[in-house]
Design an enzyme around this catalytic site. Structure first.
Site, PDB file in Angstrom:
ATOM      1  N   LYS B  40       0.942  -1.251   0.208  1.00  0.00           N
ATOM      2  CA  LYS B  40      -0.055   0.067  -0.128  1.00  0.00           C
ATOM      3  C   LYS B  40       0.842   1.213   0.169  1.00  0.00           C
ATOM      4  CE  LYS B  40      -3.945   2.010   2.724  1.00  0.00           C
ATOM      5  NZ  LYS B  40      -4.735   1.646   3.631  1.00  0.00           N
ATOM      6  N   SER B 115      -9.530   2.079   3.100  1.00  0.00           N
ATOM      7  CA  SER B 115      -8.729   2.716   2.155  1.00  0.00           C
ATOM      8  C   SER B 115      -7.827   1.825   1.415  1.00  0.00           C
ATOM      9  CB  SER B 115      -8.099   3.646   2.896  1.00  0.00           C
ATOM     10  OG  SER B 115      -7.035   3.155   3.715  1.00  0.00           O
ATOM     11  N   SER B 139      -9.914  -0.151   7.090  1.00  0.00           N
ATOM     12  CA  SER B 139      -9.162   0.100   6.049  1.00  0.00           C
ATOM     13  C   SER B 139      -8.638  -1.401   5.244  1.00  0.00           C
ATOM     14  CB  SER B 139      -8.249   1.044   5.833  1.00  0.00           C
ATOM     15  OG  SER B 139      -8.724   2.267   5.765  1.00  0.00           O
TER      16      SER B 139
END
Lengths: 97, 492
Positions: B40, B115, B139
């Site tokens: 990420k 996210s 997330s």
């Protein structure tokens, strides 16, 4: 909960954010409704309840004071918007406010 | 799909060749030798940009690796690239990325959650068998649920946050995302443990998670959280999660009901605490040391204009909310009040977990929603995290494991454990997964692609997916967002 544009302006200044007129209006409306929702917390009785800032409740993590290797200065300055003589460079500070 | 913001084609191929060579020589291999891992883009990587999905950090290359990245490299992992996310991990759909949204491989018109939506989409579509996500309010778990993969948020303190760009420091945790529970366990085992560079990482023994998976759920006490099955929960999600509970009961788990009365207050609590912490953490983006600077004659205007231009809508909104909640006159009534409610929520969880080994609830109240559906209504968007947020507030380990596909859209089952008892969470999730077929399903576009490749394998473990992922990676090389995606964003 009503938030007026002057509060939004004050908060934006504290947060170092320049807002457009459209943003000022939108945030006035949205922050009002979000804060109204947040105010539902007042339905709960929290008298005598300690606040939790952190679930681990750690204090004073010590280690030996041994110098390590710092990041190479060049590598750090490589991503700086502006630098001079090995320092970050910014516009004049004294003239501000 | 736009799962990646950056693909390191040359670096990944070089590392893969090196591991191939060591394998051919019969060298001893570390646990992730040659395995592609997607990271990420809020976790620092040397040699690759780290943008946090924000224009304010576009092009920034960190001068150091996050501890989790060092651990991946030491374990032999090949870091294939950086995945898309909501700007600074603030969002539940990946639509808040400054570089355009990611799409859900199960339905390209729908969001992958957020996210960590890029990591989730990459794993679900078979671009990488393993990925790192971060979870501040759901997330990792919510996008894992939305894309039919496994995602785990470990206990706060289990994994070092050094080199993770901070959003809300008392809530942020890094965690594994994978196709199966055993892959997630393998990755967690590499990541977990004390790091002197993060004083909140805890010095507790790390179990051998992969070895502990097969113990089954016989006699395990699982508490179904009553308050999580009320208003707002979609009928088909409720049915899938209840069926999963029944299934676990059939495997020998002892099902009971537990009550968490303050659960409905977790969301407002989170939005005060997370935004307050964020408003402080994001003060560092001032155009001085890295990232964007809008040049002006005076320093104050440089700050305000840089931040105006560099931050997106949601980030600004949260900075405003957090600054308000921390400001004189409101601190006691909002920030401190929320910290007190956080205590109640944590106490309720810990009390419930005295009587049961795990708490069970849905991951999300709905199936994946459509792009654009919630972008204009922040409160509606926040509701997507209603069942994941309480777990961050309480600092507990939680996992999302696929438990159904009503209408072809994934639903996740959430299991929550005692502090630092990741083992029991993984073990129950594994027992459920291995006696159901959900984890073997592939998104239609992936099945179509696999049919087109003569020797494509539909294997389930990380160790069998390497070649295919390389091919995907190379096809997806993308350094800059396309015009099309930028347009999507400005519409908001």
């Amino acid at each position: 909960m009503s938030i007026d544009p002057s509060i939004v302006d004050r908060v934006a200044r504290l947060a170092r954010l320049e807002l457009s007129d459209e943003e000022r209006q939108r945030f006035t409306r949205q922050l009002g409704s979000i804060l109204e929702y947040c105010a539902t917390l007042n339905e709960l009785d929290t008298d005598g309840v300690e606040p939790t800032s952190h679930v681990l409740a750690l204090t004073n993590i010590f280690r030996e004071d041994v110098p390590g290797t710092p990041l190479p200065r060049d590598a750090v300055l490589a991503s700086a918007p502006d630098h001079e003589n090995g320092f970050f460079k910014v516009p004049p500070v004294i003239e501000t406010e | 799909m736009h799962a990646f913001l950056h693909v390191d084609r040359e670096g990944a191929l070089r590392a893969a060749r090196e591991w191939d060579g060591r394998y051919a020589r019969g060298d001893a291999l570390p646990p992730l030798a040659g395995l592609p891992v997607a990271v990420k883009d809020i976790i620092c990587t040397t040699g690759m940009p780290t943008t946090c999905g924000s224009r304010i950090l576009a092009g920034w290359v960190p001068p150091y690796d996050a501890t989790v990245v060092s651990r991946l490299r030491d374990a032999g992992a090949v870091i294939v690239g950086k995945t898309n996310l909501d700007e600074f991990a603030m969002g539940s759909s990946t639509e808040n990325s400054g570089f355009g949204p990611t799409r859900n491989p199960w339905d390209l018109e729908r969001v992958p959650g957020g996210s960590s939506g890029g990591s989730a989409a990459a794993v679900a579509a078979g671009m990488a068998p393993l990925a790192l996500g971060t979870d501040t309010g759901g997330s990792i778990r919510q996008p894992a649920g939305f894309t039919g993969i496994v995602g785990m948020k470990p206990t706060y303190g289990r994994i070092s946050r050094y080199g993770l760009v901070a959003f809300a420091s008392s809530l942020d945790q890094i965690g594994p995302m994978a196709r199966t529970v055993s892959d997630a366990a393998l990755l967690l085992h590499v990541l977990a443990g004390r790091d002197p560079k993060d004083s909140t990482s805890v010095d507790l023994p790390v179990d051998n998670y992969p070895a502990a998976l097969s113990r089954g759920v016989q006699g395990l006490r699982i508490g179904i959280a009553r308050e999580a099955f009320g208003q707002g929960l979609q009928r088909e999600v409720r049915a899938a999660v209840q069926a999963a509970a029944t299934h676990l009961g059939g495997l020998g788990a002892v099902l009971t009901e537990v009550s968490l009365p303050s659960l409905p207050y977790a969301l407002p609590t989170y939005y005060l605490l997370a935004t307050s912490e964020a408003s402080a953490n994001l003060a560092r983006y001032d155009g001085v040391q890295y990232g964007l600077r809008v040049p002006t004659d005076d320093l104050f205007t440089m700050y305000t204009r840089t931040r105006r231009q560099g931050f997106g809508n949601e980030v600004k909104r949260r900075i405003m909310l957090g600054t308000y909640a921390l400001s004189a006159g409101y601190y006691e009534g909002f920030f401190l009040k929320a910290q007190r409610v956080r205590t109640l929520i944590r106490q309720e969880f810990l009390r419930a977990l005295e009587g049961v080994d795990l708490v069970l609830m849905p991951v999300s109240p709905t199936v994946p929603f459509r792009l654009g559906e919630k972008v204009d209504d922040p409160l509606q968007m926040y509701l997507a995290d209603i069942y994941t947020i309480p777990v961050n507030l309480a600092g507990l380990p939680g996992i999302s494991v696929p438990c159904g596909f009503p209408g072809g859209l994934p639903v996740g089952l959430q299991l929550i454990g005692k502090p630092f008892d990741e083992t029991t969470v993984l073990r129950a999730a594994h027992a459920y997964e291995q006696t159901t077929e959900w984890h073997t399903r592939r998104p239609p576009i992936v099945e179509k692609r696999e049919r087109g490749i003569p020797h494509a394998d539909s294997g389930r473990s990380a160790g069998t997916r390497e070649r295919e992922t390389e091919k995907r990676g190379s096809a997806r090389t993308r350094k800059r967002p396309s015009r099309k995606f930028r347009k999507t964003r400005t519409r908001k």
